[in-house]
Write a protein that holds these residues in place. Structure first.
Motif, PDB file in Angstrom:
ATOM      1  N   UNK A 147     -47.039 -20.011   3.448  1.00  0.00           N
ATOM      2  CA  UNK A 147     -47.969 -20.709   2.474  1.00  0.00           C
ATOM      3  C   UNK A 147     -48.939 -19.699   1.908  1.00  0.00           C
ATOM      4  N   UNK A 148     -48.729 -18.382   2.457  1.00  0.00           N
ATOM      5  CA  UNK A 148     -49.922 -17.725   1.822  1.00  0.00           C
ATOM      6  C   UNK A 148     -49.670 -16.976   0.394  1.00  0.00           C
ATOM      7  N   UNK A 149     -48.294 -16.766   0.066  1.00  0.00           N
ATOM      8  CA  UNK A 149     -48.223 -16.044  -1.317  1.00  0.00           C
ATOM      9  C   UNK A 149     -48.548 -17.635  -2.320  1.00  0.00           C
ATOM     10  N   UNK A 150     -48.231 -18.456  -1.693  1.00  0.00           N
ATOM     11  CA  UNK A 150     -48.152 -19.960  -2.811  1.00  0.00           C
ATOM     12  C   UNK A 150     -50.119 -20.191  -2.844  1.00  0.00           C
ATOM     13  N   UNK A 151     -50.597 -20.015  -1.746  1.00  0.00           N
ATOM     14  CA  UNK A 151     -52.001 -20.086  -1.837  1.00  0.00           C
ATOM     15  C   UNK A 151     -52.628 -19.009  -2.664  1.00  0.00           C
ATOM     16  N   UNK A 152     -52.179 -17.688  -2.577  1.00  0.00           N
ATOM     17  CA  UNK A 152     -52.430 -16.752  -3.496  1.00  0.00           C
ATOM     18  C   UNK A 152     -52.596 -16.757  -4.867  1.00  0.00           C
ATOM     19  N   UNK A 153     -51.218 -17.319  -5.232  1.00  0.00           N
ATOM     20  CA  UNK A 153     -50.942 -17.665  -6.451  1.00  0.00           C
ATOM     21  C   UNK A 153     -51.685 -18.725  -7.227  1.00  0.00           C
ATOM     22  N   UNK A 154     -52.287 -19.767  -6.546  1.00  0.00           N
ATOM     23  CA  UNK A 154     -52.757 -20.801  -7.013  1.00  0.00           C
ATOM     24  C   UNK A 154     -54.397 -20.628  -6.938  1.00  0.00           C
ATOM     25  N   UNK A 155     -54.953 -19.907  -5.983  1.00  0.00           N
ATOM     26  CA  UNK A 155     -56.304 -19.667  -5.944  1.00  0.00           C
ATOM     27  C   UNK A 155     -56.847 -18.349  -6.264  1.00  0.00           C
ATOM     28  N   UNK A 156     -55.917 -17.506  -6.244  1.00  0.00           N
ATOM     29  CA  UNK A 156     -56.326 -16.199  -6.494  1.00  0.00           C
ATOM     30  C   UNK A 156     -57.186 -15.830  -7.514  1.00  0.00           C
ATOM     31  N   UNK A 157     -57.217 -16.461  -8.720  1.00  0.00           N
ATOM     32  CA  UNK A 157     -58.169 -16.275  -9.794  1.00  0.00           C
ATOM     33  C   UNK A 157     -59.572 -16.579  -9.368  1.00  0.00           C
ATOM     34  N   UNK A 159     -60.853 -15.766  -6.396  1.00  0.00           N
ATOM     35  CA  UNK A 159     -61.451 -14.722  -5.613  1.00  0.00           C
ATOM     36  C   UNK A 159     -60.846 -14.816  -4.339  1.00  0.00           C
ATOM     37  N   UNK A 160     -60.608 -13.643  -3.743  1.00  0.00           N
ATOM     38  CA  UNK A 160     -59.914 -13.610  -2.324  1.00  0.00           C
ATOM     39  C   UNK A 160     -60.757 -14.463  -1.209  1.00  0.00           C
ATOM     40  N   UNK A 161     -61.832 -14.684  -1.278  1.00  0.00           N
ATOM     41  CA  UNK A 161     -62.484 -15.541  -0.485  1.00  0.00           C
ATOM     42  C   UNK A 161     -62.190 -16.854  -0.458  1.00  0.00           C
ATOM     43  N   UNK A 162     -61.761 -17.446  -1.368  1.00  0.00           N
ATOM     44  CA  UNK A 162     -61.373 -18.732  -1.825  1.00  0.00           C
ATOM     45  C   UNK A 162     -59.931 -18.879  -1.234  1.00  0.00           C
ATOM     46  N   UNK A 163     -58.913 -17.980  -1.403  1.00  0.00           N
ATOM     47  CA  UNK A 163     -57.763 -17.824  -0.743  1.00  0.00           C
ATOM     48  C   UNK A 163     -57.691 -17.682   0.979  1.00  0.00           C
ATOM     49  N   UNK A 164     -58.656 -17.054   1.076  1.00  0.00           N
ATOM     50  CA  UNK A 164     -58.918 -16.729   2.730  1.00  0.00           C
ATOM     51  C   UNK A 164     -59.553 -18.269   3.502  1.00  0.00           C
ATOM     52  N   UNK A 165     -60.361 -18.828   2.495  1.00  0.00           N
ATOM     53  CA  UNK A 165     -60.713 -20.228   3.310  1.00  0.00           C
ATOM     54  C   UNK A 165     -59.621 -21.249   3.348  1.00  0.00           C
ATOM     55  N   UNK A 166     -58.883 -21.221   2.223  1.00  0.00           N
ATOM     56  CA  UNK A 166     -57.812 -22.156   2.289  1.00  0.00           C
ATOM     57  C   UNK A 166     -56.523 -21.882   3.318  1.00  0.00           C
ATOM     58  N   UNK A 167     -56.352 -20.641   3.413  1.00  0.00           N
ATOM     59  CA  UNK A 167     -55.566 -20.217   4.659  1.00  0.00           C
ATOM     60  C   UNK A 167     -56.136 -20.728   6.038  1.00  0.00           C
ATOM     61  N   UNK A 168     -57.352 -20.481   5.953  1.00  0.00           N
ATOM     62  CA  UNK A 168     -58.223 -20.809   7.169  1.00  0.00           C
ATOM     63  C   UNK A 168     -58.139 -22.385   7.543  1.00  0.00           C
ATOM     64  N   UNK A 169     -58.026 -23.027   6.493  1.00  0.00           N
ATOM     65  CA  UNK A 169     -58.112 -24.686   6.353  1.00  0.00           C
ATOM     66  C   UNK A 169     -56.674 -25.145   7.093  1.00  0.00           C
TER      67      UNK A 169
END
Length: 576
Positions: A147-157, A159-169
């Motif tokens: 799911x990492x690349x999908x989360x990166x594409x959706x939330x990357x704009x 910031x990386x901290x938001x991407x990291x938090x979603x992956x943490x979730x």
């Protein structure tokens, strides 16, 4: 190890249900699985129950499944409304926040996972959908890194901290689920082939087909379930020198598109049943002026506002006979997202070659259902402009151009404004060959006959999808649009039951392909017509054009839901 999975997520509209299904399905699509998704949603902007049912398979699927393996619930209503779809080994994963209560009449297992609490601890309750995705991964023993690349594409704009938090979730949901289900996962999906395929809704394919087919102008008014066509083209057309205009109403949309086509620009308009009702007079104008136009009708529950977010196929008769007076037209009905792309591109060729309105008929399940699509072959798309005249010989004649010349094939030469020597009249009244108004009886007959000759020998690739392994079938199943997948699955089951089944899926609704359909009807003992309406419109069209009414059995569904394979299987089994 399983080859197919049915997964559903549900809750209140506006709390991230759609994004949960989107993230889950995109990741699995990229692993090479085939998917088919269907959303049940309310006509409200926020609130009301909504769910997204997604089928995942190692082979092609074209319908939602009869049953359910995993149900992810964000509220008790989701459990109460959907649990009966679960088989005995099914799993319910519910947000612990609402203290979920397991229905008494199911053997499926309920797990309460604190989606909201975990997400809140991580910073925001909005991430509860990511926690739910993680819990699903635990049941499937699926590596969350997919799911990492999908989360990166959706939330990357953001910031990386938001991407990291979603992956943490996602990780937290995975861990919480594993703590409850200590035993090994029982729903491990067989490995997919890893091939990259498109994952699209029908409306996006229609819009992309319009682009490929040379469309450079769209006029439309927003309406469910057609709006995504306009939204897609708003983003894409300007880069190709085109434009989209959101008009004040459906009447303006249709007449603007007619005007653009008259000027030589390939133009489209799209709507649903209520909008098509408003367009009817303008469609008649296209017919009598012989101006090409492509119109998309995404059928939904009617009449009036009806069920604007639910499945129905009740516009057939309106699309064929809805205009006052009589005009030739073409009504086509793709049955898959892939066909929606190619058919829409071809619709522009047919509109210009035959100088008629062409209606691309879809339905909500096809327009908004998301499915795996093999890579599209743009080399198959061609541009044919028919009898379009771009230059005329020099002449001293003062005569008007015979825009409506009576020809053997019924198709007259067509010019666009600015062609020297091409001046002619254009009105919505009956006219002679130059377009000058005429009420002569002889002229009226000549022009009416000419217009209808145009579609007597229409060339349409595959007017019917035919799967007919039996010369003397027990039953011929007939359908159109999105019912194709459910019919195909039902056929497989019927063959195992010893019933000899043929299938004809109609792609050209009008003019009806009588010559192709007649031998199939003749060779079958019964003809079962499967359609989402209350009056059997396709069945009646079949009887009008082919006959053999005594063989025809209507299988109708008009409760707003699409057909399931078992419903078709059971209906046909009753006949034998």
């Amino acid at each position: 190890m399983i080859n197919q999975l049915s997964w559903k997520v549900g809750g209140q509209q506006g709390e991230g249900i759609e994004s949960t299904g989107e993230i889950f399905s995109i990741a699995l699509n990229r692993l090479g699985y085939y998917l088919y998704g269907y959303r049940h949603f309310s006509s409200r902007i926020k609130g009301g129950h909504t769910n997204n049912k997604i089928r995942v398979s190692t082979s092609q699927v074209r319908s939602i499944s009869d049953d359910l393996d995993i149900l992810v619930a964000f509220d008790q209503e989701t459990l109460d409304l959907n649990y009966k779809e679960l088989h005995d080994n099914g799993v319910m994963i519910a947000d612990a926040k609402f203290n979920p209560v397991k229905p008494t009449d199911t053997n499926a297992t309920l797990y309460a996972v604190p989606f909201t609490d975990i997400a809140t601890e991580l910073g925001t309750s909005l991430m509860k959908n990511m926690v739910a995705v993680g819990a699903t991964c635990a049941v499937l023993d699926l590596d969350i890194n997919v799911f990492e690349t999908v989360v990166q594409e959706i939330f990357g704009r953001k910031g990386q901290s938001v991407v990291d938090k979603n992956m943490e979730a996602i990780q937290a949901g995975y861990t919480a689920m594993k703590e409850q289900a200590q035993e090994a996962a029982t729903m491990v999906l067989a490995k997919a082939d890893g091939k990259q395929r498109l994952f699209m809704i029908g409306n996006d394919a229609i819009a992309l087909g319009a682009l490929a087919g040379g469309c450079r102008f769209m006029a439309a008014y927003p309406i469910t379930p057609a709006s995504e066509i306009m939204e897609y083209l708003i983003k894409k057309l300007p880069a190709l020198g085109g434009t989209v205009i959101q008009t004040e109403d459906e009447i303006a949309a249709c007449t603007m598109a007619i005007g653009a086509n008259y000027a030589g620009v390939r133009a489209i308009t799209a709507s649903a049943g209520p909008g098509l009702s408003l367009k009817m007079e303008a469609i008649g104008l296209s017919g009598i002026t012989e101006t090409p136009i492509v119109i998309v009708d995404t059928q939904r529950g009617g009449p009036s506002t009806g069920l604007p977010t639910k499945q129905e196929q009740s516009d057939l008769m309106a699309m064929i006979y809805g205009t006052h007076g009589e005009i030739p037209k073409i009504v086509m009905a793709p049955s898959t997202v892939q066909e929606a792309f190619y058919d829409t591109a071809e619709a522009f060729n047919l509109a210009e070659e035959y100088q008629v309105p062409v209606i691309v008929l879809s339905d909500l399940q096809l327009s908004l259902g998301k499915q795996t699509v093999e890579p599209l072959d743009f080399s198959k798309v061609e541009i044919r402009r028919g009898k379009l005249v771009t230059e005329l010989p020099e002449s001293d004649s003062k005569d008007y151009f015979k825009r409506y010349e009576v020809t053997e094939d019924g198709i007259s030469p067509r010019v666009i404004p600015g062609v020297k020597g091409g001046i002619h009249h254009v009105t919505g009244v009956e006219h002679d060959e130059t377009g000058k108004p005429s009420e002569s009886a002889l002229n009226r007959n000549a022009q009416m006959d000419k217009r209808f000759r145009k579609v007597e020998n229409i060339k349409f690739n595959t007017p019917i999808h035919v799967h007919a392994p039996h010369e003397d079938a027990d039953v011929l199943v007939v359908g159109f649009n999105s019912t194709r997948g459910a019919i195909e699955e039902a056929m497989t089951r019927l063959e195992k039951d010893g019933v000899k089944v043929n299938h004809a899926h109609v792609r050209l609704i009008h003019p009806f392909p009588t010559d192709e359909m007649l031998p199939l009807v003749k060779s079958a003992k019964k003809v079962v017509v499967v359609e989402n309406n209350a009056t059997g419109q396709l069945a009646n069209i079949l009887k009008m054009n082919v006959g053999h009414a005594e063989k025809v059995v209507k299988h109708l569904k008009y409760d707003g839901n699409p057909f399931l394979p078992h419903e078709i299987h059971s209906k046909i089994k009753e006949l034998f």
